[in-house]
Design a protein around this motif. Sequence first.
Motif, PDB file in Angstrom:
ATOM      1  N   LYS A 127      35.810  38.749  54.671  1.00  0.00           N
ATOM      2  CA  LYS A 127      35.020  39.851  54.125  1.00  0.00           C
ATOM      3  C   LYS A 127      35.920  40.826  53.370  1.00  0.00           C
ATOM      4  N   THR A 128      37.227  40.526  53.365  1.00  0.00           N
ATOM      5  CA  THR A 128      38.194  41.426  52.744  1.00  0.00           C
ATOM      6  C   THR A 128      38.839  40.726  51.559  1.00  0.00           C
ATOM      7  N   SER A 129      38.395  41.073  50.365  1.00  0.00           N
ATOM      8  CA  SER A 129      38.925  40.423  49.162  1.00  0.00           C
ATOM      9  C   SER A 129      40.403  40.736  48.975  1.00  0.00           C
ATOM     10  N   LEU A 132      42.418  38.282  51.017  1.00  0.00           N
ATOM     11  CA  LEU A 132      42.387  36.970  50.381  1.00  0.00           C
ATOM     12  C   LEU A 132      43.351  36.932  49.198  1.00  0.00           C
TER      13      LEU A 132
END
Length: 208
Positions: A127-129, A132
């Motif tokens: 959920k954390t770009s 990533l």
Amino acid sequence: GAAARAPVVAHLHLPPPFRQPPWLNALIRRTSAVIVPSSDTAERWTTTAELDPTRVSVIPTGIDTDRFIPLGVDKRSAVRTRISVGDEELMILFVGRLEQIKGAHFLIDSVRRLTIPTHVVLCGTTKTSAYLAELKDGAEGCRVTFLGHRSDVPELMAAADLLVAPSNWFETQGLVVGEAMASGIPVVASDIGGLAATMRGFPEHLVP
């Protein structure tokens, strides 16, 4: 429970939160029994919520051994080909949420130091770009495949050479450890929380 004259059992599947409200601990103490998935989790909850140890039972989450099974050479090769992993490469698999606490960045950093052909396969969503992007930056120059969410995890496990659980938080059990072993592949894991209890038969496979 009192109204129904029935016992209430609490299943504590997560480690105690850092800011646990006192009323919730008091409520847990009033249950008839508490179930936790590992001895580490039992110790943490017993201390935090001041539980009666005699009412706390360790019952690890079970593994579906009809789904998680070893594969033959041909099937392993077919699965690896499907995700572009060569038979001559060492396939290291990570299964879990791509979050800082799960430690995928530790795995990528470690693989960068290897001198043998290695292919890291990350199976999971985030959920954390920003995290990533951090992983992809760290993977520059390495063979790393980001698979995202998958429904064929049992096959991926059986096709891998090694599963790594590099978590840096207090896992209650580490279900992927048992699933990987049922699939016939070894595991390397962080020596933290319930992971250590799950891996107690393989202390040399635990990383500080």
